[in-house]
Design a protein around this motif. Structure first.
Motif, PDB file in Angstrom:
ATOM      1  N   PHE A  38     -11.804  -2.043  31.156  1.00  0.00           N
ATOM      2  CA  PHE A  38     -13.159  -1.570  31.453  1.00  0.00           C
ATOM      3  C   PHE A  38     -14.161  -2.688  31.174  1.00  0.00           C
ATOM      4  N   GLY A  39     -14.957  -3.052  32.173  1.00  0.00           N
ATOM      5  CA  GLY A  39     -15.992  -4.051  31.934  1.00  0.00           C
ATOM      6  C   GLY A  39     -16.433  -4.782  33.180  1.00  0.00           C
ATOM      7  N   VAL A  40     -17.614  -5.356  33.110  1.00  0.00           N
ATOM      8  CA  VAL A  40     -18.190  -6.128  34.201  1.00  0.00           C
ATOM      9  C   VAL A  40     -17.490  -7.477  34.319  1.00  0.00           C
ATOM     10  N   THR A  41     -17.176  -8.075  33.161  1.00  0.00           N
ATOM     11  CA  THR A  41     -16.466  -9.350  33.167  1.00  0.00           C
ATOM     12  C   THR A  41     -14.991  -9.108  32.888  1.00  0.00           C
ATOM     13  N   ARG A  47      -6.940 -14.189  31.237  1.00  0.00           N
ATOM     14  CA  ARG A  47      -8.115 -14.594  32.003  1.00  0.00           C
ATOM     15  C   ARG A  47      -9.336 -14.740  31.105  1.00  0.00           C
ATOM     16  N   VAL A  48      -9.431 -13.906  30.082  1.00  0.00           N
ATOM     17  CA  VAL A  48     -10.512 -14.043  29.097  1.00  0.00           C
ATOM     18  C   VAL A  48     -10.379 -15.387  28.384  1.00  0.00           C
ATOM     19  N   ALA A  49      -9.148 -15.758  28.038  1.00  0.00           N
ATOM     20  CA  ALA A  49      -8.907 -17.034  27.357  1.00  0.00           C
ATOM     21  C   ALA A  49      -9.319 -18.206  28.241  1.00  0.00           C
ATOM     22  N   ALA A  50      -9.112 -18.095  29.548  1.00  0.00           N
ATOM     23  CA  ALA A  50      -9.455 -19.179  30.470  1.00  0.00           C
ATOM     24  C   ALA A  50     -10.959 -19.260  30.718  1.00  0.00           C
ATOM     25  N   ASP A  51     -11.605 -18.098  30.938  1.00  0.00           N
ATOM     26  CA  ASP A  51     -13.043 -18.063  31.211  1.00  0.00           C
ATOM     27  C   ASP A  51     -13.538 -16.626  31.095  1.00  0.00           C
ATOM     28  N   PRO A  52     -14.109 -16.258  29.939  1.00  0.00           N
ATOM     29  CA  PRO A  52     -14.531 -14.869  29.730  1.00  0.00           C
ATOM     30  C   PRO A  52     -15.727 -14.433  30.577  1.00  0.00           C
ATOM     31  N   THR A  53     -16.353 -15.352  31.308  1.00  0.00           N
ATOM     32  CA  THR A  53     -17.512 -14.988  32.130  1.00  0.00           C
ATOM     33  C   THR A  53     -17.137 -14.617  33.561  1.00  0.00           C
ATOM     34  N   GLN A  54     -15.850 -14.716  33.914  1.00  0.00           N
ATOM     35  CA  GLN A  54     -15.411 -14.379  35.273  1.00  0.00           C
ATOM     36  C   GLN A  54     -15.731 -12.914  35.587  1.00  0.00           C
ATOM     37  N   PRO A  55     -16.111 -12.612  36.828  1.00  0.00           N
ATOM     38  CA  PRO A  55     -16.301 -11.201  37.174  1.00  0.00           C
ATOM     39  C   PRO A  55     -14.961 -10.467  37.114  1.00  0.00           C
ATOM     40  N   ASN A  56     -15.006  -9.216  36.748  1.00  0.00           N
ATOM     41  CA  ASN A  56     -13.800  -8.398  36.620  1.00  0.00           C
ATOM     42  C   ASN A  56     -13.434  -7.807  37.986  1.00  0.00           C
ATOM     43  N   LEU A  57     -12.490  -8.438  38.667  1.00  0.00           N
ATOM     44  CA  LEU A  57     -12.016  -7.954  39.964  1.00  0.00           C
ATOM     45  C   LEU A  57     -10.829  -7.013  39.803  1.00  0.00           C
ATOM     46  N   ARG A  58     -10.474  -6.724  38.534  1.00  0.00           N
ATOM     47  CA  ARG A  58      -9.297  -5.915  38.217  1.00  0.00           C
ATOM     48  C   ARG A  58      -9.695  -4.684  37.398  1.00  0.00           C
ATOM     49  N   GLN A  59     -10.770  -4.028  37.788  1.00  0.00           N
ATOM     50  CA  GLN A  59     -11.267  -2.875  37.036  1.00  0.00           C
ATOM     51  C   GLN A  59     -10.359  -1.657  37.157  1.00  0.00           C
ATOM     52  N   VAL A  60      -9.781  -1.454  38.337  1.00  0.00           N
ATOM     53  CA  VAL A  60      -8.938  -0.281  38.588  1.00  0.00           C
ATOM     54  C   VAL A  60      -7.658  -0.758  39.280  1.00  0.00           C
ATOM     55  N   HIS A  61      -6.513  -0.346  38.728  1.00  0.00           N
ATOM     56  CA  HIS A  61      -5.198  -0.721  39.274  1.00  0.00           C
ATOM     57  C   HIS A  61      -4.605   0.505  39.972  1.00  0.00           C
TER      58      HIS A  61
END
Length: 180
Positions: A38-41, A47-61
């Motif tokens: 759950f989240g905007v980023t 992916r958080v470790a690589a860049d926590p500011t990335q948009p969250n394109l994986r909100q719902v699987h």
């Protein structure tokens, strides 16, 4: 066949499988309330470790229940929520949808398809041999990922088993799904 929701699930922690629920709440721009993703980023740990500011394109699987039948024929007893999906569907070729397809679920929820789930080593740790079972080779040797699709929440609301799903294709040209 009418496209429907078979099952819904969430997990507040980063576990491989999720817990089935009677309903899940989708929050626009964030995903499934109470889910670890759950989240905007981006919320996926690597992916958080690589860049926590990335948009969250994986909100719902989402995963198609038809995959479970295919896996059963290969000796795997897999059911809804086992592979970590939030929504299990029936009657939709999820993997064949173009990027940007809008899934209208129930009366209110709108999800925009962003791409394919890329199966990782966790799937192999869950069941030995399962990673190979959810990958295939297409024409020219291209890898076919069968472990579902990812979406973002455009309009929120509740999703329950039995809810109908309407598919709204994006304008042409349609872009194929890629891993996200």
């Amino acid at each position: 066949m009418v496209a429907t929701v078979v099952s819904v699930a969430r997990s507040g922690s980063h576990e491989f499988s999720k817990q089935p629920a009677a309903a899940i709440e989708i929050v626009a721009g964030h995903g499934v309330r109470g889910d670890a993703h759950f989240g905007v980023t981006v919320q996926h740990r690597s992916r958080v470790a690589a860049d926590p500011t990335q948009p969250n394109l994986r909100q719902v699987h989402l995963i198609h229940a038809e995959l479970f039948t295919e896996l059963a024929a290969k000796g795997f007893a897999i059911g809804p929520a086992d592979l970590g999906e939030n929504i299990t569907t029936a009657g939709i070729d999820l993997l064949g949808l173009p990027r940007g397809t809008m899934l209208c679920i129930g009366r209110d929820v709108r999800l925009a398809v962003t791409g394919l789930r890329n199966p990782c080593a966790q799937i192999e740790a869950y069941r030995s041999g399962l990673l190979a079972a959810v990958l295939d080779k297409g024409p020219g040797g291209a890898i076919i990922r069968k472990s579902g699709i990812m979406a973002i929440a455009v309009v929120g609301g509740s999703v329950r088993p039995g809810d109908p799903i309407e598919i709204m294709l994006p304008p042409l040209p349609h872009l194929p799904l890629e891993r996200v």
